[in-house]
Enzyme design. Sequence first.
Site, short mmCIF file in Angstrom:
data_model
loop_
_atom_site.label_atom_id
_atom_site.label_comp_id
_atom_site.label_asym_id
_atom_site.label_seq_id
_atom_site.Cartn_x
_atom_site.Cartn_y
_atom_site.Cartn_z
N ALA A 154 70.76 52.82 43.35
CA ALA A 154 71.77 51.82 43.60
C ALA A 154 72.52 51.67 42.30
O ALA A 154 72.05 52.11 41.27
CB ALA A 154 71.14 50.50 43.99
N CYS A 155 73.68 51.10 42.34
CA CYS A 155 74.52 51.27 41.17
C CYS A 155 75.61 50.23 41.09
O CYS A 155 75.84 49.48 42.01
CB CYS A 155 75.20 52.61 41.24
N SER A 156 76.31 50.27 39.97
CA SER A 156 77.54 49.51 39.86
C SER A 156 78.72 50.48 39.84
O SER A 156 78.60 51.60 39.34
CB SER A 156 77.54 48.66 38.60
#
Lengths: 363, 499, 246
Positions: free
Chosen positions: A15-17
Site C-alpha cells: 500500500a502506498c502514498s
Amino acid sequence: MTRIKREIYEKEISACSLFGAMNRNKERFTGEGVISAIANMHVRGNGLGGGFAIYGLYPKYKDCYAFHIMFERRNKDAKKETDAFLSMNFDLVYDEEIPHGDAKVVNPPLVWRYFVIPKKRREEENFSDDDYVVQKVMHINTKIEDAYVFSSGKDMGVFKGVGYPEDVAEYFFLDKYKGYIWTAHGRFPTNTQGWWGGAHPFSILDWTVVHNGEISSYGTNRRYLEMHGYYCTLHTDAEVMTYAVDLLMRRQHLPMSLVARIFAPPFWELIDRMDENERKLLTELRMVYAPMLINGPFAVIIAHHDEMIGLTDRIRLRPLIAGVRGEMFYLSLEEAAIRLLSQKLDKVWTPNGGEPVIVRINR
Amino acid sequence: MKSYLLPEFIIERNEERCIRCRVCERQCAFGVHYYDEELDKMFSDEEKCVSCQRCVVFCPTNALVVRPNPSQYKLNYSWNREKISDLIKQAETGGVILTGSGNDKPYRIYFDHLVLNASQVTNPSIDPLREPMELRTFLGCKPDALALKINSETEFIPNVMIETPIIFSALSYGAISYQAFNSLAIAASKYGTLFNTGEGGLPKELRKKYGRNAIVQCASGRFGVDPEYLNCAAVVEIKIGQGAKPGIGGHLPGEKVSYSIAATRMIPEGTDAISPAPQHDIYSIEDLSTLIYTLKEATNYEKPISVKIAAVHNSAAIASGMVRAGADIIALDGLRGGTGAAPKIIRDNVGIPIELAIASVDKRLREEGIRNRCSILAAGGIRCSADVVKAIALGADAVYIGTAALVAMGCTLCQKCYTGKCNWGICTQDPYLAKRINPEIASRRLLNLLRAWSLEIKEMIGGMGINAIESLRGNRDHLRGVGLHEWELDVLGVKGAGE
Amino acid sequence: MEIDASKLTQKELNDAIMDCMHSGVKKIILRNVYGQRYIGTRLYSPNNKVEIEIFGTPGNNLGAFLDGHRIIVHGNAQDGVGNTMDDGVIIVDGRAGDVVAMSMRGGKIFIRDSVGYRAALHMKEYLSKRPVLVIGGTVQDFFGEYMAGGIVILLRLNLGNTLHEANFIGTGMHGGVIYIRGEVERHHLGKEVGVSKLDEKDEDILKRYVGEFAHYFGMDKKDIIKEDFTKLLPVLKRPYGRIYTY
Ligand code: SF4
Ligand code: SF4
C-alpha cells in the site's frame, strides 16, 4: 524423471502514498513542492520504496529515448554487457552516471542514463520505433542479469529506490530537476525488504504508473497479459497495471475513458439502467475485457507526455483527491499534501470510484 | 413441504430404567422429549435432537442413549450423507446453511503428525515437580536492543504479562451467555492470564474488576467501543478476521439482543447487531496502520495493540505488513477455529491450518529481522497441552483457546450455537438455559484446565531439558514430522522423524 | 493557547494538545495543520473537556473515539472524521473525505460542504446517545451503509436543482433515519430502505439540527427548511434474517 516444478510465485502486497502534479501549459517546475508533498504523507509509506517520474525532463535530448538503467550490486559485467547491447542496437548520443549524493537509501545500485536513437536492421524496419524500444527493454530486463531499465521514454525519466521518497529525491538531487508533470510514490510493501527495481513508478516507454492497492484479480490479469506477450516478472500489482495500460492504450489505441471502464466497470445493475447504446458498449467491454477487470482496491496515477490520469476502483476502496489552481493540477491521496503546495485551490474534489480524472496539456 | 431429511440421531430409552422423572424433558431446549400422561410414558421427537448429550448426562437412572441414526443412503464416497442432507435442506429452504463451532472436516491435523523431543544422556531433562519451570510470557513488541540511555526518542513499549501461554480467545457476550462470559473473566484473572471480550463489548460492571485481564476487541461492528472500554483493558485487539469465517462478517440476530446485551453493545434492544465483513476504515495496510495508531492514541500509547487475522494463503506477507504497520501482537486464527455462527460452506472450505500459518509467519518475520517486534498468538484447533507446546515450538508466543474452554464449561460440540438453544447454558441468551452455568463452578473448571495444561507443558518442556518457555519458542529442533510430505516438512521447517 | 503545527509531527502535535488539556487549558488553537492525524483522539478524560480550533487541513481520523470535546475546522478535513466518536461536536467549515462518522455512537458532526464515500456508515444509537450528522453538500456512494441508528441530514445546498448522484444509499440500513433535502430516485437507494412521510417530530428534528447547522455557517435556516425533505427509514429491522437455514 524430473517432476515439473510447480509454479510458486509470491505476489507482493503493498500500500502506498501517491502524488501527482501537472502544469497544463507545459511550464516546467522544480521538484521541491512535490517532494515535500509526498514526504507529508510519510506515514503512509514504510521506507521500503520511493520514486518519481518527471516529464519534460531532458529538453536538450528530447528526440532521443532516455534510458535510466540500474545495475544491481553495481555489477560491472552487467554494465559492460548492457553497453555492448545498446551500442549494437542504438546510436548512443550521450550517457553518464546519474549524479547522486549519499542520502540514507538502502544498498544503492549503479544508475546510468543513456540517450539513444534506434538503429534498426533491415528485418526490423517495419517495427515502429516504440515497439523496437519495448522489445530491447524487455531483452535487457529478462536477459541481462543485474540490469534493469527504470524508464525508456523520450524527454522523461523515472528515479526510484529503496528508502522513503524524500530520501530517494535527496539521493538523486531531484530538487534540481524541472518538469511539467511529476508523479511520486511512497511505498509500504507488506513483505520483501525492497529491491530498487521494484519501487514505483513502473514505466514502459513514456508511460508511467504509480499505484496503491491490492488487486484481488491479479492471477486473472496476469495470465491474460501473458497471452499478449507481457511477462510479469516482478509480481507486483503496479507491473500488471503498467502492461495493461500499454496493451490497451498504446497497442490497441483505446482512449482512457474506455480503459477506465475496463479496469473499473460499472455494476451490471447500473448498466441495465443505461440507454441502449451505452448499455451495448459497456456490455461488450465487460465481455471482451472481463479478464482485465481490476478487482479489489486500487488508486493509480498514470502519466504519459500529454496526460495525467487518476483512477480508483469501482467502489472506491482507496482514496484519491483532485485539486486545481490555475494551470496547476494535483492528484493525491490526502488533501493536506496538496494544500502544502497550494494553500488556495480553485477546486478540490474526490472523484467517484471508477471515474477517471483526465488532465490534458493545453494546446 | 414434507421434509425428506433423515433424522440424524436416534434416542434409545431403556423403559425399565426410566422413572418418568421428566428431567430429560426439562433439560432439552430443543423440545425432543415429552411425557404422555395417559400412557405414563416418555416419548421423543428424534428429528429435533442435536445430540448435545445433555439429557443423557442428567438422566438420574442412565436410561438414555443418543447416537447417530444408523439409517444409510447407499454408500457413495462422493455423495456422502452430509452432502446429501445439506442439499436437501437447501432444496427445502433456499437458504445459506449456518453452523457453529469449528471446521469438522478431515483436513490433515498437523499437530497429530508432529512428535516432540526429550533429552536422553547428552543433556539432562529437568524435573518440573521439584525444580523451577517458567511459563511466564510477555506479549507485545520488544525493542531491537535495550536502550541503556533513555532519551526522548525511545518509545515506551508496553507489554502484558501472562503466567501461562494460554489465553481465552474471543467469545463475545451475545454469542455466549453472561454467565459463561463472566466465568472466563474470573478464571483469567485468577490464573493471571487474559480473556478476550470478542466484539460484543465489556459490560460496565466487569470493567473495573476484570479489565486488566481483558483483551478488548475493536471489530468491524464497533459494538460497545467507547473510550472507557479501550482504556480499561490490558490489550486492544483489532479483529480483521476469524478462522471459522475468513472474509465474512457477523450477525447477532435481534432476538438475542436482550436488555443487557443492548447495554453492553450500545445498540437498541432487539435490533440486529451486524458486523460488516471488512472494517470500513481498513481497506489497506496503511489504513490498518491508521487504525492501530488511532487506538494507540486513544489509549495514550499505554497498551499493546493486537491484530487478529484468519490464517489465509498470504498470511506471512500480511503478517509482515501488520508488524510494519505497528501491530504489537499478531493473532492468527486457523482453519479449525470455532465460531458461534458461520455459513457452513465458508467454515469448511476457507483458510489454512494454523500449524502451517504459524510456521510460515514466524519464518518470514525472522527472515526480515522483525520477529522481536511482535508476539504471535496462535488460535484455531488447540485441543490439548501438546498442541500448545507444538504451536510454541513452531513459533507462537502463546495460544488462544476457545473451543477447549467451552468444552471445559460443558460444551459437547453439537455445533448448534447459532440456534440460541444451547442446553449447556453457554451459547444462549435464554435466562432459563443460561443459569445452568454457575460462574463460580464454571470458572473452577476453567482454572482446572489451565492448571492441568500448564503442568503438562512443564512436564513436556522439562523432558526436553528446557525450564523456561521462551527457550521453546520457535525451537523447531524439538519437533519431528511423521507421515508428512516433503513440502509440508519444508513449510513447517521441521525434519522428518529419524532425520 | 495557540500551537503552530507546521513543524510538528502527528505525535508531537497530539502530545502538545494532551499537555494543554492536562494543564487546564480550555481552548486550543492549532495553526498550519497539514495532515496530522488523530487530532482529539487521545483526549480521554471523563471530567475535562476542551475546544480545539484548527486552521489548515487536519489528517485522517480527526476526532476518532472523541470523548466529548469540541473541534472546529476552518478548512477541509480528510478521511475518517469522527470515526467511532463517542460524544462531542465536530464542525468542519469546508468539505470532508470518505467514511465520515463511521460507527459514530454519540455527539454531533456538521460539515458545510460535501463528503466522500460511505458517510454515516454503521452509525448507531443507544438510549439517550443518538448521534447527529448534518452535511451541507452532497455525498458519494454507500451513504448510510449498515446504518443502525442516529440522525443524518443531507442538505444538497451546493447542487442547485440537480439531484444526488450517489448510489446504494442506505444499503444494509437497519436503524436510524436519513433526511434528504429534495428528492432521491428510487434506484439510488439500497434495497433495505424505504421512503416515508415526515411527521411533526421529524420537522422538529430538522428545525433543531438544520438550525444549528445554519447557525455555525452563517446561513438562513428558513431558506433551507422550506424545501421538501425525503425521509429514509429501513424497511426491515432484520435485513438478513431470511437468508439462512439451519
Ligand atoms: S438435543 Fe441434547 S438434550 Fe435434547 S434430546 Fe438431543 S441429546 Fe438430549
Ligand atoms: S431423565 Fe431419564 S429417567 Fe427421567 S424421564 Fe428422562 S429418560 Fe426417564
